[in-house]
Design a protein around this motif. Structure first.
Motif, PDB file in Angstrom:
ATOM      1  N   SER A  29       0.784  -1.032   0.045  1.00  0.00           N
ATOM      2  CA  SER A  29       0.017   0.139  -0.073  1.00  0.00           C
ATOM      3  C   SER A  29       0.833   1.247  -0.099  1.00  0.00           C
ATOM      4  O   SER A  29       2.037   1.237   0.593  1.00  0.00           O
ATOM      5  CB  SER A  29      -0.836   0.153   1.370  1.00  0.00           C
ATOM      6  OG  SER A  29      -1.546   1.195   1.310  1.00  0.00           O
ATOM      7  N   GLY A  51       2.020   1.638   5.135  1.00  0.00           N
ATOM      8  CA  GLY A  51       2.106   0.280   4.229  1.00  0.00           C
ATOM      9  C   GLY A  51       1.243  -0.762   4.477  1.00  0.00           C
ATOM     10  O   GLY A  51      -0.052  -0.505   4.838  1.00  0.00           O
ATOM     11  N   GLY A  52       1.657  -1.914   4.297  1.00  0.00           N
ATOM     12  CA  GLY A  52       0.604  -3.020   4.331  1.00  0.00           C
ATOM     13  C   GLY A  52       0.669  -3.697   2.918  1.00  0.00           C
ATOM     14  O   GLY A  52       0.736  -2.926   1.995  1.00  0.00           O
ATOM     15  N   PRO A  53       0.215  -4.904   3.085  1.00  0.00           N
ATOM     16  CA  PRO A  53       0.099  -5.795   1.765  1.00  0.00           C
ATOM     17  C   PRO A  53      -1.017  -5.367   0.874  1.00  0.00           C
ATOM     18  O   PRO A  53      -2.148  -5.054   1.662  1.00  0.00           O
ATOM     19  CB  PRO A  53       0.020  -7.080   2.075  1.00  0.00           C
ATOM     20  CG  PRO A  53      -0.341  -7.048   3.516  1.00  0.00           C
ATOM     21  CD  PRO A  53       0.045  -5.697   4.306  1.00  0.00           C
ATOM     22  N   LEU A  54      -1.044  -5.220  -0.544  1.00  0.00           N
ATOM     23  CA  LEU A  54      -2.332  -4.458  -1.101  1.00  0.00           C
ATOM     24  C   LEU A  54      -3.150  -5.756  -1.759  1.00  0.00           C
ATOM     25  O   LEU A  54      -4.408  -5.568  -2.221  1.00  0.00           O
ATOM     26  CB  LEU A  54      -1.616  -3.750  -2.337  1.00  0.00           C
ATOM     27  CG  LEU A  54      -2.633  -2.796  -3.044  1.00  0.00           C
ATOM     28  CD1 LEU A  54      -2.898  -1.611  -1.985  1.00  0.00           C
ATOM     29  CD2 LEU A  54      -1.656  -1.993  -4.136  1.00  0.00           C
ATOM     30  N   GLU A 107      -4.802  -7.875  -0.199  1.00  0.00           N
ATOM     31  CA  GLU A 107      -6.172  -7.897   0.565  1.00  0.00           C
ATOM     32  C   GLU A 107      -7.095  -7.115  -0.062  1.00  0.00           C
ATOM     33  O   GLU A 107      -8.145  -7.017   0.712  1.00  0.00           O
ATOM     34  CB  GLU A 107      -5.844  -7.572   2.031  1.00  0.00           C
ATOM     35  CG  GLU A 107      -4.760  -8.593   2.332  1.00  0.00           C
ATOM     36  CD  GLU A 107      -4.101  -8.068   3.870  1.00  0.00           C
ATOM     37  OE1 GLU A 107      -4.360  -7.050   4.201  1.00  0.00           O
ATOM     38  OE2 GLU A 107      -3.213  -8.798   4.275  1.00  0.00           O
ATOM     39  N   GLY A 108      -6.876  -6.100  -0.787  1.00  0.00           N
ATOM     40  CA  GLY A 108      -7.750  -5.085  -1.185  1.00  0.00           C
ATOM     41  C   GLY A 108      -8.851  -5.648  -1.894  1.00  0.00           C
ATOM     42  O   GLY A 108      -9.015  -6.589  -2.416  1.00  0.00           O
ATOM     43  N   ASP A 111      -8.433  -0.106  -0.379  1.00  0.00           N
ATOM     44  CA  ASP A 111      -7.680  -0.613   0.629  1.00  0.00           C
ATOM     45  C   ASP A 111      -8.378  -0.509   1.817  1.00  0.00           C
ATOM     46  O   ASP A 111      -8.816   0.493   2.440  1.00  0.00           O
ATOM     47  CB  ASP A 111      -6.462   0.300   0.541  1.00  0.00           C
ATOM     48  CG  ASP A 111      -5.427  -0.291   1.724  1.00  0.00           C
ATOM     49  OD1 ASP A 111      -6.043  -0.654   3.007  1.00  0.00           O
ATOM     50  OD2 ASP A 111      -4.110   0.093   1.710  1.00  0.00           O
ATOM     51  N   PRO A 112      -9.016  -1.518   2.440  1.00  0.00           N
ATOM     52  CA  PRO A 112     -10.007  -1.446   3.412  1.00  0.00           C
ATOM     53  C   PRO A 112      -9.402  -1.114   4.877  1.00  0.00           C
ATOM     54  O   PRO A 112     -10.054  -0.435   5.562  1.00  0.00           O
ATOM     55  CB  PRO A 112     -10.667  -2.809   3.781  1.00  0.00           C
ATOM     56  CG  PRO A 112      -9.435  -3.686   3.002  1.00  0.00           C
ATOM     57  CD  PRO A 112      -8.634  -2.963   1.866  1.00  0.00           C
ATOM     58  N   LEU A 113      -7.890  -1.061   4.792  1.00  0.00           N
ATOM     59  CA  LEU A 113      -7.458  -0.552   6.223  1.00  0.00           C
ATOM     60  C   LEU A 113      -7.223   0.860   6.330  1.00  0.00           C
ATOM     61  O   LEU A 113      -7.672   1.528   7.345  1.00  0.00           O
ATOM     62  CB  LEU A 113      -5.994  -1.322   6.038  1.00  0.00           C
ATOM     63  CG  LEU A 113      -5.269  -1.434   7.596  1.00  0.00           C
ATOM     64  CD1 LEU A 113      -6.225  -2.105   8.319  1.00  0.00           C
ATOM     65  CD2 LEU A 113      -3.963  -2.094   7.362  1.00  0.00           C
ATOM     66  N   TYR A 114      -7.087   1.501   5.157  1.00  0.00           N
ATOM     67  CA  TYR A 114      -7.014   3.047   5.239  1.00  0.00           C
ATOM     68  C   TYR A 114      -8.156   3.580   4.367  1.00  0.00           C
ATOM     69  O   TYR A 114      -7.862   4.905   4.357  1.00  0.00           O
ATOM     70  CB  TYR A 114      -5.579   3.637   4.774  1.00  0.00           C
ATOM     71  CG  TYR A 114      -4.609   2.564   5.241  1.00  0.00           C
ATOM     72  CD1 TYR A 114      -4.181   2.685   6.732  1.00  0.00           C
ATOM     73  CD2 TYR A 114      -3.680   1.782   4.417  1.00  0.00           C
ATOM     74  CE1 TYR A 114      -3.212   2.007   7.084  1.00  0.00           C
ATOM     75  CE2 TYR A 114      -2.551   1.120   5.227  1.00  0.00           C
ATOM     76  CZ  TYR A 114      -2.367   1.086   6.462  1.00  0.00           C
ATOM     77  OH  TYR A 114      -1.316   0.403   7.043  1.00  0.00           O
TER      78      TYR A 114
HETATM   79  S1  FES Z   1      -2.970  -2.497   3.818  1.00  0.00           S
HETATM   80 FE1  FES Z   1      -3.554  -4.278   3.085  1.00  0.00          FE
HETATM   81  S2  FES Z   1      -4.990  -4.079   1.476  1.00  0.00           S
HETATM   82 FE2  FES Z   1      -4.214  -1.917   2.467  1.00  0.00          FE
END
Ligand code: FES
Length: 108
Positions: free
Chosen positions: A49, A54-57, A59-60, A69-72
């Motif tokens: 992301s 950051g974080g893995p994308l 999972e979007g 991006d559901p986290l942010y």
């Molecule tokens: S940080 Fe994982 S989808 Fe946004």
């Protein structure tokens, strides 16, 4: 986007190995890519992301040519990696070519 296979193109699997709208991580040359398949297109983005935390994308949530991006609560255009307003940023994207159901990603 290039639409020809070059020496930098890497085979990542066949189209039926990827589920529609479900992100999957593929690692090429140490680079983690998030692969998203829609009814129309397959997209390859850097699996990170652009949010400062950051974080893995992968999972979007996919809708059309956007990944959310559901986290942010960020919305990213998978065609060019651009984060949509009011947020800002860009994810690296990689050209994808499908030939006879085989998917190739071109690294750059
Ligand atoms: S940080 Fe994982 S989808 Fe946004």
């Amino acid at each position: 986007m290039s639409n020809t296979i070059t020496e930098k193109s890497v085979y990542i699997g066949t189209t039926d190995e990827f589920l529609e709208r479900v992100g999957r991580t593929v690692v090429i040359e140490g680079q983690s890519l998030a692969i998203f398949k829609t009814a129309e297109q397959i997209y390859a983005l850097e699996d990170r992301s652009p949010h400062p935390k950051g974080g893995p994308l992968n999972e979007g949530i996919v809708s059309g040519h956007y990944v959310y991006d559901p986290l942010y609560d960020w919305k990213i255009d998978m065609r060019d990696g651009c984060v949509q307003a009011p947020d800002e940023g860009q994810v690296r994207t990689f050209p994808v070519l499908v030939e006879e159901n085989k998917i190739y990603v071109t690294m750059r």
